[in-house]
Design an enzyme around this catalytic site. Structure first.
Site, short mmCIF file in Angstrom:
data_model
loop_
_atom_site.label_atom_id
_atom_site.label_comp_id
_atom_site.label_asym_id
_atom_site.label_seq_id
_atom_site.Cartn_x
_atom_site.Cartn_y
_atom_site.Cartn_z
CB CYS A 1 1.20 -4.24 5.75
SG CYS A 1 -0.10 -4.87 5.56
CG HIS B 1 -0.24 0.03 2.71
ND1 HIS B 1 0.21 1.19 3.07
CD2 HIS B 1 -0.02 -0.93 3.24
CE1 HIS B 1 0.09 1.22 3.97
NE2 HIS B 1 1.01 -0.31 4.35
#
Length: 578
Positions: A496, A477
């Protein structure tokens, strides 16, 4: 005398061994099992010791021996012989010698030739087939075929099964047994196994046809070749010296300073090849030449090349050549685990290199700095694919971050949620008044709700999320903390992967210049509306952990073992093969 004695021993054993195999597994007539030619072999069998001629069905003996060994139906050696009607395969001396040569070259790949009983292979390869009794021929057949199968397996996929180390390992498995058996047939039947020269992977090595073909099963990757060269280099250093000079602990050293520790640094770098440093008129001075040598070392060690010798640089300087050899072996093994997934187009996230690279058509199409999970919240090694993009994504706070970060944050600061544009919702999406929640009780007994962060460039996910398919809530992301990309060490996230150049990656993955040009993508983002967009092609995404790699200029680089994973791999690599 030894060869003659061995011949007599083998001949005296022939009658008993052959008769036993045939009696147990081959009801009369014994030749019924065979599907190939019958050999005439002289054995001792008469009462008065005369030599008599006995017809021997080698295919039948091979089939019987395989049956007696109770091999599984998917055993690679069994499948190999079934495909060839149980005919012998190792009938030429050059094939036997080629396999011995391949085993002896395994140390060039960081593997252990002793895992393959190389002394026994050498001895067996010396015997002409006509001097072996039938059971000796069969025994050698199975020994060499089993060895070839294991050898190819280790070179292509590694000695260690990564699933024994990582429960979430999901990279591609080795080929099915039947395909492995077909590969053995190709190796033993390909042109060039008559002794014509071939080249293996190691620099400057000339090898026979089979040896070259077997060693060519190793990964065809530039990093693999660079690691092999480094392995040879550091093993040469180990052979010359037990260790390098050590650098004492202390405060950070910087250019212009002077002292005994500067001399230690100089001696250490000279030992690794920076020989011109030895001729300094003032060895205790941290002069410009030493500063440049320190920068080169830091680059090789995966550290910020700033010439400041702090704790991390001292730790790297104090690693000896034997430790580097071990590190190289570990990373050669890791490449064998994932090499088949690095073929073709793919997106590689090099976790310890803090870099993502998109390969298309054999060329680098895109690269970007990334931020990965901190040591307490590791990013796992995974094979995945981007399923879809979310433009202007909202963020549902994962359970770990909720428990360890958010709830303690709300207890410390009642305005924690408001400052981050977060709201509490139930599982049906209805909003819950955060001020009515007993947050202390939630910390002790669990939290029954969800916490969402509204979309926006200042949100934790930034403006684009790349949704993957794994069950661990790991994805790529954008981020609102872009200044962190300027750091050299970027293990900072909660697991992440944050991407520095997400718009460029999104455009490439959408792969639709008419509908999703960079301008069209910016317009969609500018609306502020959350939108899910399916990617046109499911591109493999590899989250790969390695403590050795190539830098942006293609130079060999060692990296800190940020997740402390090397030791377990090395222990397994040094273990006994079962």
């Amino acid at each position: 005398m030894l060869p003659e004695l061995l011949i007599d021993w083998r001949k005296s054993f022939a009658s008993t061994g052959t008769a036993l195999v045939l009696a147990i597994a081959c009801p009369q007539p014994a030749l019924a099992l065979g599907t190939g030619p019958v050999d005439e072999t002289v054995v001792e069998g008469s009462a008065d010791g005369e030599m008599v001629s006995e017809a021997v069905d080698l295919p039948g003996l091979i089939e019987s021996r395989l049956a007696l060994s109770m091999r599984a139906a998917d055993d690679v050696t069994l499948l190999f012989y079934r495909q060839r009607g149980f005919l012998p395969a190792w009938t030429r001396p050059e094939l036997l010698q080629g396999l011995v040569e391949a085993v002896e070259a395994l140390d060039e790949h960081g593997l252990d030739p002793e895992d393959f009983a190389q002394d026994r292979l050498r001895t067996e390869a010396l015997w002409p087939q006509q001097e072996l009794p039938p059971d000796g021929v069969v025994e050698r057949e199975l020994l060499f075929t089993d060895t070839l199968a294991r050898l190819v397996q280790q070179l292509r996929h590694g000695k260690v099964d990564p699933r024994s180390l990582y429960r979430d390992w999901n990279f591609s498995r080795p080929a099915p047994p039947r395909e492995q058996a077909e590969r053995l047939a190709q190796l033993l039947g390909m042109p060039g196994d008559d002794g014509t020269p071939g080249s293996g992977r190691a620099e400057g090595a000339e090898r026979s046809g089979l040896a070259a073909a077997v060693l060519a099963q190793a990964p065809d990757l530039e990093l693999y070749r660079q690691l092999q060269l480094a392995l040879k280099q550091y093993r040469g250093i180990v052979a010359e010296t037990n260790d390098w000079p050590k650098v004492s602990a202390g405060p950070t050293l910087r250019p212009g300073e002077r002292g005994a520790r500067v001399v230690e640094v100089r001696m250490r770098l000279v030992a690794e090849g920076e020989t011109e440093l030895a001729w300094s008129a003032d060895a205790a001075l941290f002069d410009p030449a030493l500063a440049e040598a320190v920068k080169r070392f830091q680059q090789r060690a995966g550290l910020a090349p700033d010439a400041a010798i702090g704790r991390q640089t001292v730790a790297a300087l104090n690693l000896g050549p034997a430790q580097r050899v071990a590190q190289i072996r570990v990373n050669l093994e890791r490449l064998r685990w994932v090499a088949q997934d690095m073929q073709g187009d793919h997106l590689l996230v090099d976790l310890t290199g803090y870099q993502a690279r998109l390969q298309r058509g054999g060329q680098l199409a895109w690269s970007s700095r990334v931020i990965i999970g901190k040591p307490a919240r590791e990013t796992p090694a995974l094979l995945d694919s981007v399923q879809y993009l979310v433009l202007n994504p909202k963020w549902v706070v994962p359970p770990t971050i909720l428990r360890e970060d958010l709830i303690p944050g709300v207890i410390r600061d009642p305005d924690y949620l408001a400052k981050r544009r977060m709201r509490v919702v139930d599982h049906a999406g209805g909003e819950i008044d955060a001020q009515q929640i007993d947050w202390e009780a939630a910390r002790r007994h669990g939290f029954p709700y969800l916490v969402e962060q509204s979309p926006g460039a200042d949100g934790s996910l930034g403006r684009i999320k790349f949704a993957l398919a794994n069950p661990y809530l790991i994805y790529l992301h954008d981020t609102n903390a872009r200044s962190l990309f300027r750091r050299d060490t970027r293990a900072l996230s909660s697991g992440c992967v944050r991407v520095e150049k997400p718009l460029e990656l999104a455009t490439l993955l959408l792969d639709d210049a008419r509908r999703w040009s960079p301008e069209a993508l910016e317009e969609a983002l500018a609306t502020g509306k959350t939108r899910t967009v399916t990617v046109r092609r499911k591109l493999p995404v590899l989250l790969h952990y390695a403590t050795a790699g190539l830098d942006d200029d293609g130079r060999m680089q060692f990296r800190p073992d940020i997740y402390a994973r090397d030791a377990a791999v090395l222990a397994a690599l040094r273990g006994t093969v079962r």
